[in-house]
Design a protein around this motif. Structure first.
Motif, PDB file in Angstrom:
ATOM      1  N   GLY A  82       0.748  -1.315   0.030  1.00 45.52           N
ATOM      2  CA  GLY A  82      -0.180   0.003   0.035  1.00 45.52           C
ATOM      3  C   GLY A  82       0.746   1.287   0.032  1.00 45.52           C
ATOM      4  N   LEU A  83       2.164   1.097   0.690  1.00 39.98           N
ATOM      5  CA  LEU A  83       2.812   2.372   0.787  1.00 39.98           C
ATOM      6  C   LEU A  83       3.361   2.576  -0.670  1.00 39.98           C
ATOM      7  CD1 LEU A  83       4.632   1.617   4.134  1.00 39.98           C
ATOM      8  CD2 LEU A  83       3.156   3.633   3.730  1.00 39.98           C
ATOM      9  N   LEU A  84       3.926   1.590  -1.173  1.00 39.96           N
ATOM     10  CA  LEU A  84       4.479   1.724  -2.574  1.00 39.96           C
ATOM     11  C   LEU A  84       3.428   2.130  -3.497  1.00 39.96           C
ATOM     12  CD1 LEU A  84       6.679  -1.525  -2.524  1.00 39.96           C
ATOM     13  CD2 LEU A  84       7.410   0.845  -2.297  1.00 39.96           C
ATOM     14  N   VAL A  85       2.147   1.607  -3.581  1.00 36.90           N
ATOM     15  CA  VAL A  85       1.278   2.193  -4.541  1.00 36.90           C
ATOM     16  C   VAL A  85       0.780   3.538  -4.200  1.00 36.90           C
ATOM     17  CG1 VAL A  85      -1.084   1.842  -5.187  1.00 36.90           C
ATOM     18  CG2 VAL A  85       0.430  -0.132  -4.941  1.00 36.90           C
ATOM     19  N   GLY A  86       0.978   4.118  -2.810  1.00 33.70           N
ATOM     20  CA  GLY A  86       0.594   5.253  -2.381  1.00 33.70           C
ATOM     21  C   GLY A  86       1.724   6.273  -3.143  1.00 33.70           C
ATOM     22  N   SER A  87       2.953   5.931  -3.234  1.00 29.23           N
ATOM     23  CA  SER A  87       4.028   6.476  -3.705  1.00 29.23           C
ATOM     24  C   SER A  87       3.595   6.847  -5.329  1.00 29.23           C
ATOM     25  CB  SER A  87       5.366   5.847  -3.625  1.00 29.23           C
ATOM     26  OG  SER A  87       6.515   6.789  -4.157  1.00 29.23           O
ATOM     27  N   PHE A  88       3.104   5.976  -6.013  1.00 29.51           N
ATOM     28  CA  PHE A  88       2.849   5.924  -7.490  1.00 29.51           C
ATOM     29  C   PHE A  88       1.459   6.658  -7.559  1.00 29.51           C
ATOM     30  CE2 PHE A  88       0.039   4.153 -10.643  1.00 29.51           C
ATOM     31  CZ  PHE A  88       0.537   4.575 -11.873  1.00 29.51           C
ATOM     32  N   LEU A  89       0.618   6.588  -6.629  1.00 26.58           N
ATOM     33  CA  LEU A  89      -0.683   7.467  -6.798  1.00 26.58           C
ATOM     34  C   LEU A  89      -0.051   8.814  -6.370  1.00 26.58           C
ATOM     35  CD1 LEU A  89      -3.063   5.585  -4.432  1.00 26.58           C
ATOM     36  CD2 LEU A  89      -2.902   5.401  -6.887  1.00 26.58           C
ATOM     37  N   ASN A  90       0.736   9.595  -5.808  1.00 31.51           N
ATOM     38  CA  ASN A  90       1.268  10.800  -5.906  1.00 31.51           C
ATOM     39  C   ASN A  90       1.778  11.252  -7.183  1.00 31.51           C
ATOM     40  OD1 ASN A  90       1.354  11.633  -3.294  1.00 31.51           O
ATOM     41  ND2 ASN A  90       2.868  10.297  -2.653  1.00 31.51           N
ATOM     42  N   VAL A  91       2.294  10.441  -7.941  1.00 29.06           N
ATOM     43  CA  VAL A  91       2.876  10.556  -9.393  1.00 29.06           C
ATOM     44  C   VAL A  91       1.550  10.777 -10.270  1.00 29.06           C
ATOM     45  CG1 VAL A  91       4.269   9.833 -11.303  1.00 29.06           C
ATOM     46  CG2 VAL A  91       5.155   9.397  -9.004  1.00 29.06           C
ATOM     47  N   LEU A  92       0.840   9.590 -10.139  1.00 28.32           N
ATOM     48  CA  LEU A  92      -0.528   9.542 -11.018  1.00 28.32           C
ATOM     49  C   LEU A  92      -1.272  10.931 -10.547  1.00 28.32           C
ATOM     50  CD1 LEU A  92      -2.354   7.851 -12.905  1.00 28.32           C
ATOM     51  CD2 LEU A  92      -3.475   7.234 -10.832  1.00 28.32           C
ATOM     52  N   ILE A  93      -1.663  11.331  -9.494  1.00 31.37           N
ATOM     53  CA  ILE A  93      -2.422  12.501  -9.117  1.00 31.37           C
ATOM     54  C   ILE A  93      -1.731  13.936  -9.683  1.00 31.37           C
ATOM     55  CG2 ILE A  93      -2.937  14.042  -7.146  1.00 31.37           C
ATOM     56  CD1 ILE A  93      -3.075  11.301  -5.369  1.00 31.37           C
ATOM     57  N   LEU A  94      -0.458  14.070  -9.917  1.00 32.92           N
ATOM     58  CA  LEU A  94       0.272  14.965 -10.336  1.00 32.92           C
ATOM     59  C   LEU A  94       0.300  15.064 -11.817  1.00 32.92           C
ATOM     60  CD1 LEU A  94       1.764  17.566  -9.706  1.00 32.92           C
ATOM     61  CD2 LEU A  94       3.868  16.294  -9.855  1.00 32.92           C
ATOM     62  N   ARG A  95       0.360  14.042 -12.575  1.00 28.16           N
ATOM     63  CA  ARG A  95       0.934  13.984 -13.792  1.00 28.16           C
ATOM     64  C   ARG A  95      -0.300  13.337 -14.662  1.00 28.16           C
ATOM     65  NH1 ARG A  95       6.732  10.773 -14.497  1.00 28.16           N
ATOM     66  NH2 ARG A  95       8.067  12.170 -13.133  1.00 28.16           N
ATOM     67  N   GLY A 120      -8.004  24.082 -36.322  1.00 29.57           N
ATOM     68  CA  GLY A 120      -7.160  24.381 -37.540  1.00 29.57           C
ATOM     69  C   GLY A 120      -6.029  25.097 -36.938  1.00 29.57           C
ATOM     70  N   LYS A 121      -5.614  25.353 -36.062  1.00 29.33           N
ATOM     71  CA  LYS A 121      -4.418  26.098 -35.571  1.00 29.33           C
ATOM     72  C   LYS A 121      -3.301  25.392 -35.335  1.00 29.33           C
ATOM     73  CE  LYS A 121      -7.120  29.597 -32.772  1.00 29.33           C
ATOM     74  NZ  LYS A 121      -7.329  30.129 -31.366  1.00 29.33           N
ATOM     75  N   GLU A 122      -2.154  26.054 -35.523  1.00 30.40           N
ATOM     76  CA  GLU A 122      -0.735  25.123 -35.604  1.00 30.40           C
ATOM     77  C   GLU A 122      -0.659  24.724 -33.910  1.00 30.40           C
ATOM     78  OE1 GLU A 122       3.996  25.758 -36.406  1.00 30.40           O
ATOM     79  OE2 GLU A 122       2.544  27.217 -36.955  1.00 30.40           O
ATOM     80  N   ALA A 123      -0.347  23.462 -33.936  1.00 37.97           N
ATOM     81  CA  ALA A 123      -0.166  23.051 -32.524  1.00 37.97           C
ATOM     82  C   ALA A 123       0.813  24.060 -31.689  1.00 37.97           C
ATOM     83  CB  ALA A 123       0.391  21.413 -32.697  1.00 37.97           C
ATOM     84  N   SER A 124       0.532  23.993 -30.553  1.00 40.91           N
ATOM     85  CA  SER A 124       1.553  24.906 -29.709  1.00 40.91           C
ATOM     86  C   SER A 124       2.924  24.032 -29.465  1.00 40.91           C
ATOM     87  CB  SER A 124       0.922  25.231 -28.320  1.00 40.91           C
ATOM     88  OG  SER A 124       0.490  24.047 -27.608  1.00 40.91           O
ATOM     89  N   THR A 125       3.896  24.829 -29.006  1.00 36.27           N
ATOM     90  CA  THR A 125       5.086  24.340 -29.108  1.00 36.27           C
ATOM     91  C   THR A 125       5.459  24.211 -27.359  1.00 36.27           C
ATOM     92  OG1 THR A 125       6.050  26.591 -29.078  1.00 36.27           O
ATOM     93  CG2 THR A 125       5.938  25.436 -30.878  1.00 36.27           C
ATOM     94  N   GLY A 126       4.383  24.143 -26.782  1.00 34.73           N
ATOM     95  CA  GLY A 126       4.676  24.072 -25.159  1.00 34.73           C
ATOM     96  C   GLY A 126       5.125  22.699 -24.821  1.00 34.73           C
ATOM     97  N   ASP A 127       5.792  22.640 -23.836  1.00 37.02           N
ATOM     98  CA  ASP A 127       6.551  21.332 -23.485  1.00 37.02           C
ATOM     99  C   ASP A 127       5.533  20.328 -23.212  1.00 37.02           C
ATOM    100  OD1 ASP A 127       8.969  22.403 -23.583  1.00 37.02           O
ATOM    101  OD2 ASP A 127       9.469  22.884 -21.721  1.00 37.02           O
ATOM    102  N   GLU A 128       5.459  18.954 -23.679  1.00 39.51           N
ATOM    103  CA  GLU A 128       4.681  18.071 -23.237  1.00 39.51           C
ATOM    104  C   GLU A 128       4.927  17.607 -21.929  1.00 39.51           C
ATOM    105  OE1 GLU A 128       3.318  13.572 -24.883  1.00 39.51           O
ATOM    106  OE2 GLU A 128       4.760  14.889 -25.945  1.00 39.51           O
ATOM    107  N   PRO A 129       3.751  17.231 -21.108  1.00 35.59           N
ATOM    108  CA  PRO A 129       4.104  16.841 -19.609  1.00 35.59           C
ATOM    109  C   PRO A 129       4.716  15.492 -19.563  1.00 35.59           C
ATOM    110  CG  PRO A 129       1.949  17.666 -20.088  1.00 35.59           C
ATOM    111  CD  PRO A 129       2.415  17.582 -21.321  1.00 35.59           C
ATOM    112  N   PRO A 130       5.359  15.158 -18.565  1.00 41.84           N
ATOM    113  CA  PRO A 130       6.080  13.751 -18.473  1.00 41.84           C
ATOM    114  C   PRO A 130       4.960  12.807 -18.471  1.00 41.84           C
ATOM    115  CG  PRO A 130       6.086  15.015 -16.451  1.00 41.84           C
ATOM    116  CD  PRO A 130       5.639  15.989 -17.445  1.00 41.84           C
ATOM    117  N   GLY A 131       5.151  11.707 -18.803  1.00 44.30           N
ATOM    118  CA  GLY A 131       4.448  10.325 -18.758  1.00 44.30           C
ATOM    119  C   GLY A 131       4.089  10.197 -17.420  1.00 44.30           C
ATOM    120  N   ILE A 132       3.245   9.193 -17.320  1.00 41.73           N
ATOM    121  CA  ILE A 132       2.783   8.590 -15.977  1.00 41.73           C
ATOM    122  C   ILE A 132       3.925   7.777 -15.146  1.00 41.73           C
ATOM    123  CG2 ILE A 132       1.053   7.304 -14.609  1.00 41.73           C
ATOM    124  CD1 ILE A 132      -0.249   9.806 -16.036  1.00 41.73           C
TER     125      ILE A 132
END
Length: 204
Positions: free
Chosen positions: A20-33, A51-63
């Motif tokens: 549960g503690l380890l999964v909780g650590s992963f949940l912190n990442v999931l909740i943020l990302r 029809g707009k050009e895609a923004s050049t903003g940085d893509e958020p990190p993966g889960i």
């Protein structure tokens, strides 16, 4: 499951709590990302639709990848600095590199996940009910804190949860199949009503 039932009870409880503690650590990442990735995806879809050009903003990190890092100094968090609850206490709630304070919410979520996982095993024993309850607990923790932060409940969590609930109750694990269906419909109508009532009151 039968092999696990033969293990000593204290060992099972320790295993449940650590899991549960380890999964909780992963949940912190999931909740943020997860919300960040959802917003990025929505923005991309809107720009494509308009029809707009895609923004050049940085893509958020993966889960899953890249690994966790300090949001201030951007240094990766080493595995031994990422042990649930313990690392937070040893580091006195600060980043090892830049000494920026770390929100106490991270160990709270880890501890909450660990304790509720432990309680599920104590309450249901080593059973399929315990496993289902644990998955539900983990999902609800993620949904609760995402809702607190963003006022949204991601379909990527809620919809699988609905189908999983119907599936496990097809075997009457917690309720009869008919009761499970009625419960699902009722829950949907409650959330639907809250959503439209909010729109009616706020005009948003």
């Amino acid at each position: 499951m039968q092999d696990l039932q033969l293990a000593p009870l204290p060992l099972i409880l320790v295993f449940a709590c650590i899991t549960g503690l380890l999964v909780g650590s992963f949940l912190n990442v999931l909740i943020l990302r997860l919300p960040a990735r959802m917003k990025y995806s929505w923005r991309q879809e809107c720009e494509e639709f308009l029809g707009k050009e895609a923004s050049t903003g940085d893509e958020p990190p993966g889960i899953i990848l890249p690994g966790s890092h300090c949001p201030v100094c951007k240094n990766p968090i080493k595995p031994w600095h990422n042990i649930p609850v313990i690392s937070y206490l040893l580091l006195r709630g600060k980043c090892h590199t830049c000494k920026t304070s770390i929100s106490p919410r991270y160990p709270i979520i880890e501890l909450l996940s660990g304790l509720l996982t432990l309680y599920a095993v104590i309450h249901f024993g080593v059973t399929a009910q315990a496993l289902a309850a644990i998955v539900l607990v983990w999902a609800l923790i993620a949904l609760t804190f995402i809702d607190i932060d963003e006022q949204l409940l991601p379909d990527s969590i809620t919809l699988p949860l609905v189908w999983l609930g119907l599936l496990i109750n097809s075997q009457s694990l917690f309720a009869s199949p008919v009761d499970a269906i009625y419960g699902t419909v009722f829950a949907y109508l409650v959330l639907w009503s809250i959503y439209h009532l909010f729109r009616l009151i706020t005009g948003k």
